[in-house]
Design an enzyme around this catalytic site. Sequence first.
Site, mmCIF file in Angstrom:
data_model
loop_
_atom_site.group_PDB
_atom_site.id
_atom_site.type_symbol
_atom_site.label_atom_id
_atom_site.label_comp_id
_atom_site.label_asym_id
_atom_site.label_seq_id
_atom_site.Cartn_x
_atom_site.Cartn_y
_atom_site.Cartn_z
ATOM 1 N N THR A 189 88.489 32.553 10.152
ATOM 2 C CA THR A 189 89.499 31.599 10.593
ATOM 3 C C THR A 189 89.034 30.962 11.900
ATOM 4 O O THR A 189 88.110 31.454 12.551
ATOM 5 C CB THR A 189 90.848 32.298 10.785
ATOM 6 N N ASP A 198 95.281 27.779 13.484
ATOM 7 C CA ASP A 198 96.110 27.352 14.624
ATOM 8 C C ASP A 198 95.542 26.060 15.198
ATOM 9 O O ASP A 198 94.346 25.795 15.097
ATOM 10 C CB ASP A 198 96.141 28.448 15.702
ATOM 11 N N GLU A 247 90.881 38.832 6.578
ATOM 12 C CA GLU A 247 90.099 37.718 6.031
ATOM 13 C C GLU A 247 89.201 38.196 4.890
ATOM 14 O O GLU A 247 88.923 37.456 3.945
ATOM 15 C CB GLU A 247 89.213 37.110 7.126
HETATM 16 N N1 SAH Z 1 95.579 38.757 17.591
HETATM 17 C C1 SAH Z 1 94.595 38.777 16.537
HETATM 18 C C2 SAH Z 1 93.262 38.706 17.175
HETATM 19 C C3 SAH Z 1 92.207 38.121 16.316
HETATM 20 S S1 SAH Z 1 91.082 37.210 17.229
HETATM 21 C C4 SAH Z 1 94.837 39.967 15.642
HETATM 22 O O1 SAH Z 1 95.900 40.080 15.133
HETATM 23 O O2 SAH Z 1 93.961 40.808 15.389
HETATM 24 C C5 SAH Z 1 90.960 35.766 16.295
HETATM 25 C C6 SAH Z 1 89.976 35.774 15.137
HETATM 26 O O3 SAH Z 1 90.200 34.579 14.427
HETATM 27 C C7 SAH Z 1 88.518 35.721 15.572
HETATM 28 O O4 SAH Z 1 87.710 36.373 14.635
HETATM 29 C C8 SAH Z 1 88.214 34.204 15.648
HETATM 30 O O5 SAH Z 1 86.936 33.879 15.140
HETATM 31 C C9 SAH Z 1 89.289 33.535 14.796
HETATM 32 N N2 SAH Z 1 90.112 32.510 15.462
HETATM 33 C C10 SAH Z 1 91.223 31.960 14.892
HETATM 34 N N3 SAH Z 1 91.774 31.035 15.719
HETATM 35 C C11 SAH Z 1 91.012 30.995 16.833
HETATM 36 C C12 SAH Z 1 91.075 30.234 18.055
HETATM 37 N N4 SAH Z 1 92.041 29.347 18.281
HETATM 38 N N5 SAH Z 1 90.143 30.459 18.988
HETATM 39 C C13 SAH Z 1 89.169 31.352 18.776
HETATM 40 N N6 SAH Z 1 89.058 32.102 17.661
HETATM 41 C C14 SAH Z 1 89.952 31.924 16.678
#
Ligand code: SAH
Length: 269
Positions: free
Chosen positions: A118, A227, A40
């Site tokens: 995000t 998402d 990001e």
């Molecule tokens: N699997 C991911 C994990 C990232 S966690 C990776 O590849 O590293 C998700 C990040 O995006 C967090 O910083 C959060 O703030 C944001 N985010 C995006 N969609 C989200 C959702 N549905 N619920 C909570 N956080 C979300």
Amino acid sequence: MAPPPPPPPNEDNSISHDSSSNDQHRPISTIVIIIAMQTEALPLVDAFQLTEDTNPLFPKGTPWVRYYGSYKALNVNIIWPGKDAVLGVDSVGTVSASLVTYAAIQALQPDLLINAGTAGGFKAKGACIGDVYVASEVAFHDRRIPIPVFDLYGVGLRRGCSTPNLVKELDFKVGKLSTGDSLDMTPQDEASILANDAVIKDMEGAAVAYVSDLLKVPVMFVKAVTDIVDGDKPTSEEFLQNLSAVTVALGKAVTQVVDYISGKSLSDL
Ligand code: SAH
């Protein structure tokens, strides 16, 4: 062009910022953008032509990263909590977000914080993939303390700074943000998110708001939807699928916000 030196340390260890009317009418000069994930952050580091700080302001051993430079007469700092020292993944979530926010405010004394990132969106509330929201209010959805008054403390509702002109001119969607430390959503979380009347869901916003409120530095939240939480696709799959395209949209939106802020005071926003 060589980046400007960092501002002098805060000698008396106190924060001079409060939301006094003086501050409201002074041109904004230093901004701190808190971003949880490297994917990001990098489009914005490029857009603002920032430099990674090689003489970190932060305690030795912390993975926290600062990118800085001057852009359109603003001192712009992007703070990323870095990779977990053991696991090597981005330090997402409320604990790292609040720590870096605290450290960045102490070191840089910004006029304005922006938490950019995000988020998941609720299609029932009108969110679509790629939408960019400015959050009017933020609250937690996973701090359940069913004792009078502690329940409200757990929810931790706080407001973002008022930006009616900015959201109107840049045509952003405005909605409430709900924060928790999980990417997925339990039925209990879902009930709290509904109670918070949120349209988007993330893992940092309300934690940044807590520190902003403690140290009286105004904060804005700019969140792009990766998402759809109430859709058919598993969140983690949809998140990863859309992450790089949506970070481009996020980068554009934050650039528009910073362009708008340049030369203005908080009261102009
Ligand atoms: N699997 C991911 C994990 C990232 S966690 C990776 O590849 O590293 C998700 C990040 O995006 C967090 O910083 C959060 O703030 C944001 N985010 C995006 N969609 C989200 C959702 N549905 N619920 C909570 N956080 C979300």
